[in-house]
Design a protein around this motif. Sequence first.
Motif: not given
Length: 207
Positions: A23, A25, A39-41
């Motif tokens: 992930k 941030d 948060e990004n996948g």
Amino acid sequence: MSIPGGVFLAWYGVSDDSGVPPKYDLFRRTDHGYAYEGENGLPRDIVSGLEGGQSYTFQVVARDAAGNLSNPSAPYTAVAQPNATSSPSPSPSPSPSSSPSSDIACKVTYAPTTWGGGFTATVTITNTGTAAIAGWKLGFSFPLASQRVTNGWSAVWTQSGAAVTAENYEWNKTLKPGQSLYLGFNGAYTGANPTPAAFTLNGTTCS
């Protein structure tokens, strides 16, 4: 890509031996430190709600499945696209007052990454109650006097003896039911670096 009052960001992805995608941030630099943007996948994000024509600086931290954090990326500065509304109207609040401490239900997760003499801790606060928390202060105590906070982000961090508090900024003061906030700090220690035994939010002990 047209993003009025926003920027599109993309960065190089990372991986480890676990095979589980990390992930990411994203943090935006402010006058008071760094604001957590989410948060990004995937290694990209769109940040909106900015003032068009103004420059903003961002950094990214990767987080693996075990909660280990990478070093922050090099700062990247971008200019928000024009035609933004400089002062967006806030959503109506169901109550103008802060939630009473007795009504708070919360969960705190503390995930340290330790190396010789130093550590980085990610602290996640989740509102597990049914009412919004309007204004919050996190509290905990280090087990050892040698543990200390050196700098932090997404909150105003203070330490007196072993007692540590993290208080909201104006931009992240409201914590809605089911919502999580991601804070963090860098610290130093001598000898051992045990995890704090308990955490409180506005005086209420969290699970």
